[in-house]
Design a protein around this motif. Structure first.
Motif, short mmCIF file in Angstrom:
data_model
loop_
_atom_site.label_atom_id
_atom_site.label_comp_id
_atom_site.label_asym_id
_atom_site.label_seq_id
_atom_site.Cartn_x
_atom_site.Cartn_y
_atom_site.Cartn_z
N UNK A 102 0.84 -1.20 0.00
CA UNK A 102 0.00 0.00 0.00
C UNK A 102 0.87 1.25 0.00
N UNK A 103 1.93 1.23 0.81
CA UNK A 103 2.86 2.37 0.85
C UNK A 103 3.50 2.58 -0.53
N UNK A 104 3.83 1.50 -1.20
CA UNK A 104 4.44 1.62 -2.53
C UNK A 104 3.49 2.31 -3.51
N UNK A 105 2.20 2.08 -3.36
CA UNK A 105 1.22 2.69 -4.27
C UNK A 105 0.85 4.12 -3.90
N UNK A 106 0.84 4.42 -2.61
CA UNK A 106 0.37 5.73 -2.16
C UNK A 106 1.49 6.73 -1.91
N UNK A 107 2.70 6.26 -1.77
CA UNK A 107 3.82 7.16 -1.49
C UNK A 107 4.19 7.09 -0.02
N UNK A 108 5.38 7.60 0.27
CA UNK A 108 5.86 7.54 1.64
C UNK A 108 6.63 8.80 1.98
N UNK A 109 6.88 8.98 3.24
CA UNK A 109 7.68 10.10 3.73
C UNK A 109 9.08 10.01 3.13
N UNK A 110 9.62 8.83 3.06
CA UNK A 110 10.96 8.63 2.49
C UNK A 110 10.99 9.09 1.03
N UNK A 111 9.97 8.76 0.27
CA UNK A 111 9.90 9.19 -1.12
C UNK A 111 9.79 10.70 -1.25
N UNK A 160 10.04 7.48 -7.89
CA UNK A 160 9.78 6.18 -8.50
C UNK A 160 10.70 5.11 -7.92
N UNK A 161 11.96 5.44 -7.71
CA UNK A 161 12.90 4.47 -7.14
C UNK A 161 12.51 4.06 -5.72
N UNK A 162 12.11 5.03 -4.92
CA UNK A 162 11.70 4.70 -3.54
C UNK A 162 10.43 3.86 -3.56
N UNK A 192 2.73 -2.17 -7.67
CA UNK A 192 3.61 -1.05 -7.31
C UNK A 192 4.90 -1.07 -8.10
N UNK A 193 5.46 -2.25 -8.32
CA UNK A 193 6.70 -2.37 -9.08
C UNK A 193 6.48 -1.98 -10.55
N UNK A 194 5.38 -2.42 -11.13
CA UNK A 194 5.08 -2.05 -12.52
C UNK A 194 4.88 -0.54 -12.66
N UNK A 195 4.16 0.05 -11.70
CA UNK A 195 3.94 1.50 -11.76
C UNK A 195 5.24 2.27 -11.54
N UNK A 196 6.09 1.79 -10.65
CA UNK A 196 7.36 2.46 -10.40
C UNK A 196 8.25 2.42 -11.64
N UNK A 197 8.29 1.29 -12.31
CA UNK A 197 9.09 1.17 -13.54
C UNK A 197 8.53 2.09 -14.62
N UNK A 198 7.20 2.10 -14.77
CA UNK A 198 6.57 2.97 -15.77
C UNK A 198 6.83 4.44 -15.44
N UNK A 199 6.81 4.77 -14.17
CA UNK A 199 7.07 6.15 -13.74
C UNK A 199 8.53 6.52 -14.00
N UNK A 200 9.43 5.62 -13.69
CA UNK A 200 10.86 5.89 -13.86
C UNK A 200 11.22 6.05 -15.34
N UNK A 201 10.59 5.26 -16.19
CA UNK A 201 10.86 5.30 -17.62
C UNK A 201 10.04 6.38 -18.34
N UNK A 202 9.32 7.18 -17.58
CA UNK A 202 8.47 8.26 -18.09
C UNK A 202 7.37 7.75 -19.02
N UNK A 203 6.92 6.52 -18.82
CA UNK A 203 5.78 6.00 -19.56
C UNK A 203 4.48 6.47 -18.93
N UNK A 204 4.57 6.84 -17.68
CA UNK A 204 3.40 7.25 -16.90
C UNK A 204 3.64 8.68 -16.42
#
Length: 135
Positions: free
Chosen positions: A22-31, A68-70, A116-128
């Motif tokens: 859930x944290x991976x999808x919604x974001x975190x303080x660390x991010x 995206x990495x976090x 979360x991993x798929x979304x992070x990769x898409x975000x990092x690669x600027x697909x999203x």
């Protein structure tokens, strides 16, 4: 008779896996902190004479990638913990049955981790939601 504490560790790990998913999808303080720091570094390292595209990439693009990495790291940990909980009975005491709720929560952690991993990769690669064009 089964001990009352049987499966507590697996249950806790399953809940942690789902929580991290859930944290991976919604974001975190660390991010948020990683993004702000990367944005600040981009501002400090980019001269005012640099092109607009270079400034946007340094200030916003790198911060977006840090977020995206976090998020991807949280998703990967959620996926690994969930998979470990699901695989644990195969290596544990034979004849001990894992509680159904533990399997359900662990599968939720695995699913959230994958998403979360798929979304992070898409975000990092600027697909999203990539950076806007500056031309």
């Amino acid at each position: 008779m089964e001990r009352p504490s049987a499966g507590v560790g697996q249950g806790a790990a399953a809940v942690v896996s789902a929580g991290l998913g859930i944290v991976a999808l919604t974001g975190s303080w660390v991010g948020t902190i990683a993004s702000a720091r990367t944005s600040l570094v981009g501002q400090l390292e980019t001269s005012s004479s640099a092109s607009v595209a270079k400034q946007v990439e340094a200030v916003y693009g790198n911060a977006w990638h840090a977020t995206a990495l976090v998020g991807g790291a949280f998703a990967l940990v959620a996926l690994l913990i969930g998979a470990f909980v699901l695989a644990r009975p195969a290596f544990g005491a034979p004849g001990r049955v894992q509680a159904p709720w533990i399997k359900s929560v662990a599968w939720a952690g695995v699913a959230l981790g994958i998403i979360g991993l798929l979304l992070a990769v898409a975000k990092y690669l600027d697909l999203f939601m990539g950076l806007p064009s500056t031309s």
